[in-house]
Design a protein around this motif. Structure first.
Motif, PDB file in Angstrom:
ATOM      1  N   PHE A   1      13.055  14.753  28.403  1.00 29.60           N
ATOM      2  CA  PHE A   1      13.730  15.404  29.436  1.00 29.60           C
ATOM      3  C   PHE A   1      13.069  14.628  30.357  1.00 29.60           C
ATOM      4  CE2 PHE A   1      14.226  18.043  32.723  1.00 29.60           C
ATOM      5  CZ  PHE A   1      15.805  18.079  33.219  1.00 29.60           C
TER       6      PHE A   1
ATOM      7  N   GLU B   1      14.314  10.703  30.603  1.00 32.75           N
ATOM      8  CA  GLU B   1      16.111  10.458  31.289  1.00 32.75           C
ATOM      9  C   GLU B   1      16.012  10.556  32.478  1.00 32.75           C
ATOM     10  OE1 GLU B   1      18.355   9.229  29.175  1.00 32.75           O
ATOM     11  OE2 GLU B   1      17.201   9.099  27.968  1.00 32.75           O
ATOM     12  N   LEU B   2      15.174  11.917  33.292  1.00 30.77           N
ATOM     13  CA  LEU B   2      15.249  11.795  33.855  1.00 30.77           C
ATOM     14  C   LEU B   2      14.637  10.938  35.001  1.00 30.77           C
ATOM     15  CD1 LEU B   2      15.902  14.020  36.015  1.00 30.77           C
ATOM     16  CD2 LEU B   2      13.595  15.141  36.565  1.00 30.77           C
ATOM     17  N   PHE B   3      13.480  10.466  34.594  1.00 31.17           N
ATOM     18  CA  PHE B   3      12.699   9.350  35.705  1.00 31.17           C
ATOM     19  C   PHE B   3      12.955   8.182  35.152  1.00 31.17           C
ATOM     20  CE2 PHE B   3       9.416  11.134  38.099  1.00 31.17           C
ATOM     21  CZ  PHE B   3       9.015  12.857  37.611  1.00 31.17           C
ATOM     22  N   ARG B   4      13.806   7.538  33.969  1.00 34.30           N
ATOM     23  CA  ARG B   4      14.636   6.574  33.976  1.00 34.30           C
ATOM     24  C   ARG B   4      15.856   6.759  35.116  1.00 34.30           C
ATOM     25  NH1 ARG B   4      14.357   2.940  30.022  1.00 34.30           N
ATOM     26  NH2 ARG B   4      16.400   2.597  30.053  1.00 34.30           N
ATOM     27  N   ASN B   5      16.698   7.832  35.676  1.00 36.37           N
ATOM     28  CA  ASN B   5      17.552   7.395  35.892  1.00 36.37           C
ATOM     29  C   ASN B   5      17.454   7.872  37.417  1.00 36.37           C
ATOM     30  OD1 ASN B   5      19.776   6.617  33.716  1.00 36.37           O
ATOM     31  ND2 ASN B   5      18.633   8.231  32.873  1.00 36.37           N
ATOM     32  N   THR B   6      16.826   7.900  37.892  1.00 46.35           N
ATOM     33  CA  THR B   6      16.263   8.041  39.163  1.00 46.35           C
ATOM     34  C   THR B   6      15.778   7.396  40.268  1.00 46.35           C
ATOM     35  OG1 THR B   6      14.567   9.566  38.797  1.00 46.35           O
ATOM     36  CG2 THR B   6      16.755  10.634  39.199  1.00 46.35           C
ATOM     37  N   PRO B   7      16.007   6.337  41.380  1.00 42.38           N
ATOM     38  CA  PRO B   7      15.376   5.413  41.932  1.00 42.38           C
ATOM     39  C   PRO B   7      13.792   6.565  42.622  1.00 42.38           C
ATOM     40  CG  PRO B   7      17.210   6.041  42.983  1.00 42.38           C
ATOM     41  CD  PRO B   7      16.853   7.440  42.104  1.00 42.38           C
TER      42      PRO B   7
ATOM     43  N   VAL C   1      13.376   7.884  45.255  1.00 43.56           N
ATOM     44  CA  VAL C   1      14.031   9.783  45.446  1.00 43.56           C
ATOM     45  C   VAL C   1      12.476  10.008  45.005  1.00 43.56           C
ATOM     46  CG1 VAL C   1      15.296  11.259  44.609  1.00 43.56           C
ATOM     47  CG2 VAL C   1      16.689   8.870  45.716  1.00 43.56           C
ATOM     48  N   GLN C   2      11.854   9.464  44.064  1.00 45.10           N
ATOM     49  CA  GLN C   2      10.781  10.934  43.264  1.00 45.10           C
ATOM     50  C   GLN C   2       9.702  10.624  44.554  1.00 45.10           C
ATOM     51  OE1 GLN C   2       9.570   7.592  39.843  1.00 45.10           O
ATOM     52  NE2 GLN C   2      11.823   8.155  39.370  1.00 45.10           N
TER      53      GLN C   2
ATOM     54  N   TYR D   1       9.687   4.018  31.177  1.00 45.42           N
ATOM     55  CA  TYR D   1       9.680   3.206  30.474  1.00 45.42           C
ATOM     56  C   TYR D   1       8.660   2.937  29.826  1.00 45.42           C
ATOM     57  CZ  TYR D   1      12.995   2.064  34.198  1.00 45.42           C
ATOM     58  OH  TYR D   1      14.719   2.346  35.566  1.00 45.42           O
TER      59      TYR D   1
END
Lengths: 210, 219
Positions: free
Chosen positions: B55, B58-64, B67-68, B100
């Motif tokens: 999880f 997926e979460l960190f790969r799919n947010t810029p 934003v993080q 990544y």
């Protein structure tokens, strides 16, 4: 729900850029496989520049630099599209080049043996195979573009993050702790947009891997 | 182009470069550690942890990253977690990079033919030995090109740090443009400094890749 409006701006910029990148990227990719040393060198330098320069720097150069040098006053959104296309064409070109190279030589030879001209070979034999390999990779590029659009707030485009900041500022008195909730929502919004797209890419990649 | 201006700005850019590099490398090492750990957790199929790690990836790969960072820097203080910009930058970069790196490393682990593990086991190696002497070295080697690409990507992403008022290259350039309006000089220097920082990494990457390919089994 103004956040969604901001999100639409981000998605719109990336979609336009992706469309431009795909068209020009195909051309660039075919050119990259050419035997001509000068063309090769030019594209090599181009790709290297795009790989190395942060998108933010490119945005600044296009947005602030052009105003200074040429006296052009570009709309922020136009500059963003220019930068993302510039970046996208390079990445896309490299993907196309990779896909073209990965097609076995025998395909070209068989096509030639059947008497197809080189144009026909490209149109009927090489391109359909290349595109199949390309689609998952270019979908990944789309998610990367959507993620990178979060940077365009730096040149004054009102997109998701900017809207989020505005909402937080506007409600400073009423709810001083709004930042947590609002940024959490932004976080989740990006995830909800990008996650299905990258899942789709992974699925297609698996399905078409032959 | 005014060279006096450039010379007078040099020290500020140098400081910024050093800061960028420091945060960048800390972030990269954190990312490597997180990435390898996560990849191992997924590969060994540890029950609950695997889900959580999946999880997170997926979460960190799919947010810029932006934003993080905003979340870490502006949102967390509201629930009582106050972090300094430097720590925030390192943490953000490490978490993003970790996701990544984990993906890259995991595909490296997956690409090892099963016969390698089976052969090692038939030689009487324990599970830990198989992992440490057979699986890990090969996985590291096959994932180096991807990792180098990630390193460049992460160092590039440091440009985002300017938004959380970390005095990196981007911040310095913006600041100087704002103060003295020498846009062309500032932007040129910005480009040159990024080249100085990233070109060696990029070249090192392609050298490494070539050498590793040279030493590859078979082929």
């Amino acid at each position: 729900m103004r956040l969604l409006g901001g999100l639409w701006v981000a998605v719109r910029i990336s979609l336009i850029s992706v469309a431009i990148s795909i068209v020009l990227g195909l051309v660039a990719g075919v050119l990259m496989t050419s035997k001509n040393k000068i063309i090769k060198a030019i594209f090599r330098v181009y790709l290297e520049i795009v790989r190395i320069m942060p998108q933010m720097v490119l945005l600044f150069i296009v947005y602030f630099g052009t105003t200074r040098v040429f006296g052009l006053n570009l709309e922020p959104e136009i500059s963003a599209i220019i930068v993302f296309s510039f970046w996208g064409v390079a990445e896309m070109g490299d993907l196309v080049r990779g896909a073209l190279i990965s097609i076995p030589k025998i395909q070209y030879e068989s096509a030639a043996a059947l008497g197809l001209t080189s144009n026909q070979t490209y149109r009927f034999i090489i391109l359909p195979q290349t595109i199949r390999r390309l689609i998952p990779l270019s979908i990944n590029l789309i998610t990367r573009m959507i993620k990178t659009t979060s940077l365009v707030m730096m040149i004054g485009i009102v997109e998701v993050l900017k809207v989020a900041q505005q909402i937080i500022e506007a409600n400073r008195r009423v709810s001083p702790n709004a930042a947590f909730g609002v940024f959490a929502v932004v976080f989740i919004l990006y995830f909800l947009i990008c996650w299905p797209i990258s899942k789709l890419a992974a699925y297609l990649e698996k399905k078409w891997a032959a | 182009m005014d060279f006096n201006v450039i010379i007078s700005y040099l020290p500020r850019y140098r400081d910024a470069l050093l800061l960028t590099l420091r945060v960048g490398w800390q972030g990269v090492f954190l990312a490597l550690a997180v990435g390898i750990l996560c990849a191992v957790v997924i590969d060994l199929k540890i029950p609950v942890l695997r889900r959580i790690v999946g999880f997170y990836i997926e979460l960190f790969r799919n947010t810029p990253l932006l934003v993080q960072l905003f979340f870490l820097y502006f949102a967390l203080p509201k629930i009582g977690l106050l972090i300094s910009p430097v720590v925030c930058g390192t943490l953000g970069l490490g978490l993003l990079g970790g996701a990544y790196m984990a993906e890259t490393f995991r595909s490296g682990l997956e690409n090892i033919p099963p016969i390698q593990k089976e052969s090692a086991e038939s030689l009487g190696m324990t599970r830990m030995q198989v992992f440490a002497y057979v699986v890990l070295p090969q996985a590291v080697r096959s994932s180096v090109p991807g990792m180098m690409a990630n390193v460049i990507f992460l160092l590039k992403e440091t440009s985002v740090f300017s938004t959380i008022s970390l005095m990196d290259l981007m911040f310095t350039a913006k600041d100087l443009i704002g103060m003295y309006a020498k846009t062309i000089e500032c932007l040129t220097m910005l480009v040159v400094f990024y080249l100085v920082m990233l070109l060696p990494v990029s070249i090192l990457g392609s050298i490494l890749e070539r050498r590793l390919r040279f030493a590859e089994f078979g082929d």
